[in-house]
Design an enzyme around this catalytic site. Structure first.
Site, short mmCIF file in Angstrom:
data_model
loop_
_atom_site.label_atom_id
_atom_site.label_comp_id
_atom_site.label_asym_id
_atom_site.label_seq_id
_atom_site.Cartn_x
_atom_site.Cartn_y
_atom_site.Cartn_z
N GLU A 9 0.82 -1.20 0.00
CA GLU A 9 0.00 0.00 0.00
C GLU A 9 0.85 1.25 0.00
OE1 GLU A 9 -3.47 -0.50 2.61
OE2 GLU A 9 -2.97 1.48 3.40
N ASP A 19 -0.14 5.36 0.74
CA ASP A 19 -1.26 6.20 1.19
C ASP A 19 -0.92 7.67 1.21
OD1 ASP A 19 -2.69 3.87 1.87
OD2 ASP A 19 -1.95 3.90 3.92
N GLU A 66 -2.89 10.55 3.33
CA GLU A 66 -3.95 10.68 4.32
C GLU A 66 -3.97 12.11 4.84
OE1 GLU A 66 -3.55 6.09 5.91
OE2 GLU A 66 -2.50 7.68 6.98
#
Length: 195
Positions: free
Chosen positions: A10, A12, A14
């Protein structure tokens, strides 16, 4: 926004929000081969809710680079030679808004103000330039060098990009797992080999 595989790889972006009058925090995470704990957090130099900005990834066999408005804010190098797992599985893009009332609010110190709900994310000029995985003989395979992002120009940061990254790291970093000796008394192997 995240790129995620079916087996816990993953990348990300955020948005952690802010306390009124304080900079917005943007956290990036890297999960590779199920290994997590690789968070970086920066204080954005603008209000991301006031106008559109470009958030992008460059992911190839050499590194993953996170960009904001074409400025590199983080690099995660392929350090498999050091035994560090590198993200190499096919991924999908996901976007969501979810309740991070504990981890995204300074561990619960700053509660989410639900009076501002509903929370909305909007996008424009969304683009993806990627190959579609079709199995082992795919054009995405590691041995493929005809993809633009695998070319020599994208295997390292340019001197200008490295300079911009150093400005972000030196002036806007709020948290870097590679500097968290309380959490990691022995820093992860990749921390001294990110470029």
């Amino acid at each position: 926004m995240m790129l995620s595989s079916e087996i816990n790889d993953e990348f990300d972006f955020e948005f952690l929000g802010n306390v009124s009058g304080q900079p917005y925090l943007l956290q990036t995470n890297v999960y590779s081969n199920g290994t997590s704990g690789r968070e970086h957090r920066i204080r954005l130099w603008f209000d991301p809710a006031a106008d559109y900005h470009t958030y992008s990834f460059l992911w190839n066999n050499y590194h993953a680079v996170f960009f904001v408005d074409s400025i590199p804010i983080r690099i995660f190098a392929n350090n498999q030679a050091l035994g560090v797992p590198y993200v190499s599985r096919p991924m999908r893009l996901y976007v969501s808004i979810w309740n991070g009332d504990y981890w995204a609010t300074r561990f619960g110190k700053d509660k989410i103000n639900w009076n501002h709900a509903p929370f909305v994310a909007s996008f424009r000029n969304f683009k993806v330039d990627a190959c579609i995985w079709k199995g082992q003989d795919s054009e995405c395979s590691a041995s493929t060098s005809n993809l633009w992002w695998e070319q020599e120009a994208h295997q390292t940061l340019s001197s200008e990009q490295a300079f911009m990254l150093s400005i972000v790291q030196n002036n806007y970093t709020d948290y870097d797992y590679c500097k968290d000796v309380k959490r990691y008394p022995t820093l992860p192997a990749e921390c001294n080999h990110q470029f």
